[in-house]
Motif scaffolding. Sequence first.
Motif, mmCIF file in Angstrom:
data_model
loop_
_atom_site.group_PDB
_atom_site.id
_atom_site.type_symbol
_atom_site.label_atom_id
_atom_site.label_comp_id
_atom_site.label_asym_id
_atom_site.label_seq_id
_atom_site.Cartn_x
_atom_site.Cartn_y
_atom_site.Cartn_z
ATOM 1 N N ARG A 63 0.962 -1.228 0.099
ATOM 2 C CA ARG A 63 0.071 -0.396 0.233
ATOM 3 C C ARG A 63 0.868 0.930 0.098
ATOM 4 O O ARG A 63 0.148 2.407 0.289
ATOM 5 N N MET A 192 -2.806 -11.033 -3.752
ATOM 6 C CA MET A 192 -3.453 -10.141 -3.082
ATOM 7 C C MET A 192 -2.139 -8.785 -3.136
ATOM 8 O O MET A 192 -2.747 -7.385 -2.977
ATOM 9 N N ASP A 196 -2.291 -4.958 -5.357
ATOM 10 C CA ASP A 196 -2.421 -3.811 -4.056
ATOM 11 C C ASP A 196 -1.627 -2.897 -5.045
ATOM 12 O O ASP A 196 -1.342 -1.585 -5.471
ATOM 13 N N ASP A 326 -12.517 2.589 5.668
ATOM 14 C CA ASP A 326 -13.036 1.303 4.950
ATOM 15 C C ASP A 326 -13.535 0.389 6.051
ATOM 16 O O ASP A 326 -13.039 0.322 7.353
ATOM 17 N N HIS A 330 -12.809 -4.436 5.502
ATOM 18 C CA HIS A 330 -13.287 -4.455 4.060
ATOM 19 C C HIS A 330 -12.108 -3.765 3.817
ATOM 20 O O HIS A 330 -11.049 -2.787 4.547
ATOM 21 N N ASP A 332 -8.474 -1.511 3.461
ATOM 22 C CA ASP A 332 -7.524 -1.908 3.991
ATOM 23 C C ASP A 332 -8.127 -2.057 6.392
ATOM 24 O O ASP A 332 -6.704 -2.635 6.533
ATOM 25 N N ALA A 334 -9.282 -4.747 6.296
ATOM 26 C CA ALA A 334 -9.745 -6.164 6.123
ATOM 27 C C ALA A 334 -8.417 -7.087 7.115
ATOM 28 O O ALA A 334 -9.516 -7.805 7.995
ATOM 29 N N GLU A 335 -7.349 -6.543 6.810
ATOM 30 C CA GLU A 335 -6.688 -7.369 7.603
ATOM 31 C C GLU A 335 -6.326 -7.577 9.258
ATOM 32 O O GLU A 335 -7.040 -5.893 9.712
ATOM 33 N N LYS A 461 -10.416 -8.624 -0.611
ATOM 34 C CA LYS A 461 -10.147 -8.097 0.645
ATOM 35 C C LYS A 461 -11.320 -8.828 1.394
ATOM 36 O O LYS A 461 -11.230 -9.147 2.835
ATOM 37 N N HIS A 463 -13.856 -10.583 1.089
ATOM 38 C CA HIS A 463 -13.788 -12.522 0.842
ATOM 39 C C HIS A 463 -15.339 -12.355 1.318
ATOM 40 O O HIS A 463 -16.605 -12.444 0.843
#
Length: 474
Positions: A63, A192, A196, A326, A330, A332, A334-335, A461, A463
């Motif tokens: 990113r 992924m 990015d 976000d 969803h 950034d 999501a992680e 992201k 999923h």
Amino acid sequence: MSGTRHVAVVEGRQVLYRRFGEGPAVFVLHGSPQSSRAVIAIAEACAARGLCAIAPDTPGAGRSDPLPGERPASADYARHLAGLADVLGLKRVGLYGFHTGAATACAFAGLYPDRTAAVALEGLPAWTEAERTDFTANYLPVFKPNWDGSHMAWLWARMEEQVVFFPWSSPTPQARMGYPVSPKKGVHANCMDLLDAGDAYRAVYQAAFDFRLTDWLPRLAAPALIATTEFDVLREHLDRPEMAGRGRAFAGLPEIHAACAEHLAAHPGVTAPPAPALSDRGFAVVGDEALAWRASTGAGRPILRLHAAGGMSAPIQDGEMVVTLDLPGHGDSAEGWVSPITDLQDWIDSVAAAMDALGLGDVAAEGAGLGGHIARALEARGRAHGGRSIGPGYGSPPAAGFGSVSLTPEWDGAHLVRAWRIARWERLYAPWHTRLPANARSPFETLNPSEIHRRAVGLLKAHDRWLAAAALET
């Protein structure tokens, strides 16, 4: 020991970085075509030895914004890293680098000997001219979205092949390696990372192929550990003349990580100050998780803008007074998002908690699809005013019998192509899975492959969290 994600700006370009532990600062630099995600294990090993491990996404990877110019060199990435050190208040640091990251770390140590406490270089390349020519010609094809989504199938195959052949672009008996094919979770993570980066991945890689060890190794003045594992594809580089017998091979990852962390801890740099916060972007901590946010700067009442299910925040246009988030799970955000989100109240609570973390009070709220529902609910709670929808979502998930819409990684990468197909059909039909003349969008949204691609990446992201979110959009 888990790290935290932060954002810095270096010469106008965004850098996302992860931070682990406290103590003397060590930069931990990843290889290509990956992101800082790939060096979490070594960063944790450094943190366990009392170091503050700072792992940035290299410019053009993950990113972080790319460097200018068509063919930046390892020295350019090293100079950018020095700029990041300045922004973070780091005068003298240790450095660990893997493959591409090792080339950058070596260049940094050569350019800034007074700022380098020690270096640990895993898989430092010593290319032959024949290898360099071959890799430049064949290893780095353009990554461009195709209207039919075929680039997604290519991407999955590319990431599988890189552990079967080296170079991956030469599927010959001579290039065959002895690794097992990566599990689907690992292949997906690498995909992924490249999604990015997009086509910017080529510049980062090219710098590593252009790296000439003979230009930099003689300039290393700091204590240096040059090493690989026995199974590293670059293990043979330790035996090349340029390496001058300075390298060492370790049995496996635990051994080499421990050795690198010990080496860097024995030659510490300066203690890292707290991570500086930015006024226009970052991560809002919500419990054990975080929501990515971005804001325009300036005076006035901002608008809180929220995206639809399966989406991610769009760039803020010039002149807007906007804060974007976000949504949970969803983009950034999501992680690391593991909390269950079972109904609309969960989404509203998470957004409200992020607003508290950011000190957002007097805001208007608007959103598309699910984001619009949340905006109106925030107004009803007295957390915002003027809550409104600015566009529909893409409808609920299809009924049983339609076929799989799961975006959970599959062994053959079918989920990547599926995300693309969903993103394209969303623009043609409402709902996307009822592809009948009566459901045709008229006029339909643009079928620009780049825009469809961005939506597909957003779906991937999120999923399968996308399915729960989409069910609330009707």
